[in-house]
Design a protein around this motif. Structure first.
Motif, mmCIF file in Angstrom:
data_model
loop_
_atom_site.group_PDB
_atom_site.id
_atom_site.type_symbol
_atom_site.label_atom_id
_atom_site.label_comp_id
_atom_site.label_asym_id
_atom_site.label_seq_id
_atom_site.Cartn_x
_atom_site.Cartn_y
_atom_site.Cartn_z
ATOM 1 N N GLY A 1 -25.841 -79.540 23.832
ATOM 2 C CA GLY A 1 -27.008 -80.271 24.295
ATOM 3 C C GLY A 1 -27.598 -79.761 25.580
ATOM 4 O O GLY A 1 -28.614 -80.294 26.053
ATOM 5 N N ASN A 2 -26.959 -78.724 26.159
ATOM 6 C CA ASN A 2 -27.452 -78.180 27.425
ATOM 7 C C ASN A 2 -28.037 -76.789 27.238
ATOM 8 O O ASN A 2 -27.760 -76.112 26.254
ATOM 9 N N LYS A 3 -28.819 -76.385 28.228
ATOM 10 C CA LYS A 3 -29.342 -75.030 28.204
ATOM 11 C C LYS A 3 -28.255 -74.046 28.609
ATOM 12 O O LYS A 3 -27.261 -74.423 29.250
ATOM 13 N N ARG A 4 -28.443 -72.798 28.239
ATOM 14 C CA ARG A 4 -27.498 -71.771 28.665
ATOM 15 C C ARG A 4 -27.613 -71.592 30.175
ATOM 16 O O ARG A 4 -28.702 -71.456 30.717
ATOM 17 N N GLU A 5 -26.486 -71.559 30.817
ATOM 18 C CA GLU A 5 -26.415 -71.596 32.280
ATOM 19 C C GLU A 5 -25.785 -70.322 32.813
ATOM 20 O O GLU A 5 -24.753 -69.867 32.290
ATOM 21 N N PHE A 6 -26.385 -69.783 33.859
ATOM 22 C CA PHE A 6 -25.832 -68.596 34.518
ATOM 23 C C PHE A 6 -24.556 -68.975 35.268
ATOM 24 O O PHE A 6 -24.532 -69.945 36.022
ATOM 25 N N VAL A 7 -23.517 -68.175 35.064
ATOM 26 C CA VAL A 7 -22.251 -68.379 35.768
ATOM 27 C C VAL A 7 -22.113 -67.370 36.899
ATOM 28 O O VAL A 7 -21.878 -67.723 38.051
ATOM 29 N N GLY A 8 -22.275 -66.110 36.572
ATOM 30 C CA GLY A 8 -22.156 -65.061 37.577
ATOM 31 C C GLY A 8 -22.364 -63.714 36.930
ATOM 32 O O GLY A 8 -22.477 -63.605 35.706
ATOM 33 N N ALA A 9 -22.407 -62.682 37.750
ATOM 34 C CA ALA A 9 -22.631 -61.341 37.235
ATOM 35 C C ALA A 9 -21.967 -60.322 38.152
ATOM 36 O O ALA A 9 -21.692 -60.606 39.329
ATOM 37 N N ILE A 10 -21.732 -59.158 37.587
ATOM 38 C CA ILE A 10 -21.118 -58.072 38.345
ATOM 39 C C ILE A 10 -21.916 -56.806 38.105
ATOM 40 O O ILE A 10 -22.396 -56.549 36.996
ATOM 41 N N SER A 11 -22.055 -56.002 39.145
ATOM 42 C CA SER A 11 -22.870 -54.800 39.054
ATOM 43 C C SER A 11 -22.169 -53.696 38.268
ATOM 44 O O SER A 11 -21.009 -53.818 37.888
ATOM 45 N N TRP A 12 -22.882 -52.602 38.060
ATOM 46 C CA TRP A 12 -22.366 -51.497 37.249
ATOM 47 C C TRP A 12 -21.005 -50.999 37.747
ATOM 48 O O TRP A 12 -20.102 -50.777 36.965
ATOM 49 N N SER A 13 -20.911 -50.832 39.037
ATOM 50 C CA SER A 13 -19.677 -50.273 39.593
ATOM 51 C C SER A 13 -18.610 -51.325 39.853
ATOM 52 O O SER A 13 -17.446 -50.998 40.060
ATOM 53 N N GLY A 14 -19.033 -52.590 39.852
ATOM 54 C CA GLY A 14 -18.115 -53.657 40.242
ATOM 55 C C GLY A 14 -18.134 -53.934 41.727
ATOM 56 O O GLY A 14 -17.440 -54.815 42.213
ATOM 57 N N GLY A 15 -18.970 -53.187 42.451
ATOM 58 C CA GLY A 15 -18.995 -53.352 43.893
ATOM 59 C C GLY A 15 -19.745 -54.575 44.377
ATOM 60 O O GLY A 15 -19.576 -54.999 45.524
ATOM 61 N N SER A 16 -20.555 -55.153 43.498
ATOM 62 C CA SER A 16 -21.314 -56.346 43.882
ATOM 63 C C SER A 16 -21.152 -57.429 42.831
ATOM 64 O O SER A 16 -21.094 -57.138 41.634
ATOM 65 N N THR A 17 -21.076 -58.644 43.296
ATOM 66 C CA THR A 17 -21.021 -59.788 42.394
ATOM 67 C C THR A 17 -22.000 -60.851 42.868
ATOM 68 O O THR A 17 -22.396 -60.872 44.042
ATOM 69 N N TYR A 18 -22.373 -61.701 41.952
ATOM 70 C CA TYR A 18 -23.317 -62.776 42.257
ATOM 71 C C TYR A 18 -22.900 -63.977 41.426
ATOM 72 O O TYR A 18 -22.609 -63.839 40.245
ATOM 73 N N PHE B 1 -30.963 -65.416 31.390
ATOM 74 C CA PHE B 1 -30.268 -65.020 30.169
ATOM 75 C C PHE B 1 -31.206 -64.311 29.205
ATOM 76 O O PHE B 1 -30.776 -63.437 28.447
ATOM 77 N N ALA B 2 -32.495 -64.647 29.220
ATOM 78 C CA ALA B 2 -33.437 -64.038 28.279
ATOM 79 C C ALA B 2 -33.634 -62.547 28.544
ATOM 80 O O ALA B 2 -34.132 -61.827 27.673
ATOM 81 N N GLU B 3 -33.245 -62.099 29.723
ATOM 82 C CA GLU B 3 -33.465 -60.694 30.082
ATOM 83 C C GLU B 3 -32.291 -59.802 29.691
ATOM 84 O O GLU B 3 -32.391 -58.583 29.778
#
Length: 122
Positions: free
Chosen positions: A41-58, A106-108
């Motif tokens: 019943g909820n929209k898809r929610e962003f949890v987190g992400a990691i960059s190509w190298s793993g050096g950055s997270t969000y 998420f659409a991207e």
């Protein structure tokens, strides 16, 4: 890039769980990987992400300090370590790959895994 999320299951509140995202494709290290979740019943929610190298997270602000994303490009793996789990964390968790960084929408995302169910009981 093909992705497969795994590691979901049932856990009690306060517990921990580590999800894995296995990727195939020689260009995996060129992609950032995001984790999303969707409860019924909820929209898809962003949890987190990691960059190509793993050096950055969000991370989503509400999850900072409880969730940690890491990756091992040599094994084509990305991990989502979840701690101090709450019933509100119950959802299907997805991993996705995209060349953009950082990308919260998420659409991207270009490529998606099939999702793994996490259930947290009180």
């Amino acid at each position: 890039v093909q992705l497969q999320a795994s590691g979901g299951g049932s856990v009690q509140a306060g517990g921990s769980l580590r999800l894995s995202c296995a990727a195939s494709g020689r260009t995996f290290s060129s992609y950032a990987v995001g984790w999303f979740r969707q409860a019924p019943g909820n929209k898809r929610e962003f949890v987190g992400a990691i960059s190509w190298s793993g050096g950055s997270t969000y991370y989503a602000d509400s999850l900072k300090g409880r969730f940690t994303i890491s990756r091992d490009n040599a094994r084509n793996m990305v991990y989502l370590q979840m701690g101090s789990l709450k019933p509100d964390d119950t959802a299907v968790y997805y991993c996705a790959a995209d060349r953009s960084w950082p990308e919260l929408r998420f659409a991207e995302y270009d490529y998606w895994g099939q999702g793994t169910q996490v259930t947290v009981s009180s």
